[in-house]
Motif scaffolding. Sequence first.
Motif, mmCIF file in Angstrom:
data_model
loop_
_atom_site.group_PDB
_atom_site.id
_atom_site.type_symbol
_atom_site.label_atom_id
_atom_site.label_comp_id
_atom_site.label_asym_id
_atom_site.label_seq_id
_atom_site.Cartn_x
_atom_site.Cartn_y
_atom_site.Cartn_z
ATOM 1 N N SER A 165 0.836 -1.375 0.052
ATOM 2 C CA SER A 165 0.040 0.216 -0.085
ATOM 3 C C SER A 165 0.820 1.454 -0.019
ATOM 4 O O SER A 165 0.206 2.356 -0.329
ATOM 5 C CB SER A 165 -0.714 0.015 1.247
ATOM 6 N N LYS A 166 2.134 1.106 0.265
ATOM 7 C CA LYS A 166 3.075 2.334 0.397
ATOM 8 C C LYS A 166 3.608 2.556 -1.123
ATOM 9 O O LYS A 166 4.069 3.661 -1.358
ATOM 10 C CB LYS A 166 4.177 2.074 1.186
ATOM 11 N N TYR A 167 3.365 1.583 -2.072
ATOM 12 C CA TYR A 167 3.744 1.835 -3.448
ATOM 13 C C TYR A 167 2.387 1.336 -4.476
ATOM 14 O O TYR A 167 2.631 0.431 -5.067
ATOM 15 C CB TYR A 167 5.050 0.761 -3.822
ATOM 16 N N PRO A 168 1.467 2.158 -4.347
ATOM 17 C CA PRO A 168 0.202 1.552 -4.990
ATOM 18 C C PRO A 168 0.325 1.794 -6.562
ATOM 19 O O PRO A 168 -0.321 1.167 -7.390
ATOM 20 C CB PRO A 168 -0.826 2.448 -4.606
ATOM 21 N N ASP A 173 3.504 -7.478 -10.199
ATOM 22 C CA ASP A 173 4.535 -8.487 -10.719
ATOM 23 C C ASP A 173 5.968 -7.845 -10.602
ATOM 24 O O ASP A 173 6.784 -8.562 -10.725
ATOM 25 C CB ASP A 173 4.345 -8.812 -12.514
ATOM 26 N N LYS A 174 6.124 -6.304 -10.568
ATOM 27 C CA LYS A 174 7.464 -6.086 -10.085
ATOM 28 C C LYS A 174 7.691 -6.036 -8.903
ATOM 29 O O LYS A 174 8.629 -6.280 -8.082
ATOM 30 C CB LYS A 174 7.475 -4.701 -10.735
ATOM 31 N N TYR A 175 6.618 -5.663 -8.023
ATOM 32 C CA TYR A 175 6.832 -5.470 -6.516
ATOM 33 C C TYR A 175 7.287 -6.701 -5.902
ATOM 34 O O TYR A 175 8.090 -6.786 -5.057
ATOM 35 C CB TYR A 175 5.625 -4.795 -5.841
ATOM 36 N N VAL A 176 6.740 -8.016 -6.133
ATOM 37 C CA VAL A 176 7.064 -9.202 -5.613
ATOM 38 C C VAL A 176 8.537 -9.533 -5.793
ATOM 39 O O VAL A 176 8.865 -10.292 -4.997
ATOM 40 C CB VAL A 176 6.080 -10.331 -6.084
ATOM 41 N N HIS A 177 9.096 -9.057 -6.906
ATOM 42 C CA HIS A 177 10.492 -9.284 -7.073
ATOM 43 C C HIS A 177 11.427 -8.304 -6.341
ATOM 44 O O HIS A 177 12.825 -8.539 -6.280
ATOM 45 C CB HIS A 177 10.795 -9.525 -8.444
ATOM 46 N N TRP A 178 11.050 -7.324 -5.666
ATOM 47 C CA TRP A 178 12.036 -6.355 -4.963
ATOM 48 C C TRP A 178 12.454 -7.048 -3.756
ATOM 49 O O TRP A 178 12.093 -8.173 -3.096
ATOM 50 C CB TRP A 178 11.040 -5.352 -4.303
ATOM 51 N N PHE A 186 11.631 -7.824 -0.280
ATOM 52 C CA PHE A 186 11.399 -6.740 0.102
ATOM 53 C C PHE A 186 10.045 -6.416 1.322
ATOM 54 O O PHE A 186 10.102 -5.798 2.232
ATOM 55 C CB PHE A 186 11.146 -5.592 -0.821
ATOM 56 N N ASP A 187 9.193 -7.148 0.816
ATOM 57 C CA ASP A 187 7.844 -7.006 1.577
ATOM 58 C C ASP A 187 7.928 -7.817 2.743
ATOM 59 O O ASP A 187 8.290 -9.191 2.759
ATOM 60 C CB ASP A 187 6.849 -7.526 0.740
ATOM 61 N N VAL A 256 -0.927 -12.289 -4.047
ATOM 62 C CA VAL A 256 -0.041 -13.225 -4.521
ATOM 63 C C VAL A 256 -0.179 -14.611 -3.733
ATOM 64 O O VAL A 256 -0.424 -14.703 -2.516
ATOM 65 C CB VAL A 256 1.391 -12.720 -4.191
ATOM 66 N N TRP A 257 -0.703 -15.586 -4.970
ATOM 67 C CA TRP A 257 -0.523 -17.083 -4.242
ATOM 68 C C TRP A 257 0.700 -17.576 -3.681
ATOM 69 O O TRP A 257 1.718 -17.561 -4.554
ATOM 70 C CB TRP A 257 -1.198 -17.889 -5.465
ATOM 71 N N ILE A 258 0.807 -17.954 -2.683
ATOM 72 C CA ILE A 258 1.935 -18.720 -2.090
ATOM 73 C C ILE A 258 1.486 -20.051 -1.552
ATOM 74 O O ILE A 258 0.412 -20.027 -0.874
ATOM 75 C CB ILE A 258 2.389 -17.642 -0.733
ATOM 76 N N GLN A 259 2.292 -20.902 -1.568
ATOM 77 C CA GLN A 259 2.166 -22.328 -1.078
ATOM 78 C C GLN A 259 3.266 -22.736 0.078
ATOM 79 O O GLN A 259 4.553 -22.607 -0.236
ATOM 80 C CB GLN A 259 2.201 -23.291 -2.214
ATOM 81 N N HIS A 260 2.669 -23.383 0.987
ATOM 82 C CA HIS A 260 3.488 -24.036 2.211
ATOM 83 C C HIS A 260 3.634 -25.386 1.887
ATOM 84 O O HIS A 260 2.429 -25.887 1.409
ATOM 85 C CB HIS A 260 2.873 -23.386 3.587
ATOM 86 N N PHE A 261 4.352 -26.058 2.462
ATOM 87 C CA PHE A 261 4.542 -27.474 2.332
ATOM 88 C C PHE A 261 4.399 -28.068 3.802
ATOM 89 O O PHE A 261 5.081 -27.781 4.796
ATOM 90 C CB PHE A 261 5.707 -27.915 1.691
#
Length: 262
Positions: A165-168, A173-178, A186-187, A256-261
């Motif tokens: 929310s600080k970078y709306p 797709d760019k933010y998740v790679h920071w 980064f997040d 962002v879909w994230i999967q845990h094992f």
Amino acid sequence: MTLLSTLSPKHSGDKGMEYNLFTLKEHPEMASDFDAMNEAGWPTFMLYDEVAIQYYSQVVEIFPQFQFCIADESGTVMACCNSVPFYWDGTEEGLPAGWDHVFMKSIEDYHQGRVPNTVSALAIVIHPSYRGKGISGIMLDALKGIVKSHSIEQLVAPVRPSSKSKYPLIPMDKYVHWQNDKGDSFDPWIRTHLRAGAKIVKLAPESMKINGTVADWESWTNMKFPESGTYIVPGALVPVTIDVEKNEGRYVEPNVWIQHFI
């Protein structure tokens, strides 16, 4: 914050913190704590998702064993988690479109008699007084424990990155790679998931949709929208689109879909 009068057995989390875990199945009288936690933990407009308004009461009624909170030694509720079981074929394409869709799919699967093999987190909300104390990691571990106790091996989450929310204006797709200076995500919330052994599966570009009149959005955000356009509002991950002529505002949130094992 409510005091839980009857505490469950103690658990130990990160840094030796002791806590008590209870589910709504064990303590149905604590349903109001989930409501209070969500109201305290989310921007106001997030409470007006039409899917949640329609289905939340069913989720609580049908799946109380997957709704839980943790409390400190005094019984003060520190954080709550909502989650739902559903059937997933294990493919990226088979994942629900996002938060709204998995909400609905869990109910649909239940009524159609599909046996769930996956749990999706819907929300993990930490009371403001307990943020920054390692509670997020404790909640993830607790959720994994609940999933495992029901003999389910897959856990996913349409994650709402906590600092997006600080970078709306930055595309998701760019933010998740920071990355931060240490080379980690980064997040903070994504970083917590990855440190817990999770992986990013894919983006959910239209995970949640919130619609309202211009007056609704002005009330939810304490802002004025004199003309049509896109507006940055506090707490939103992307801008909100306002159409004054049609008297409507629309917010489409990416997750962002994230999967845990397990």
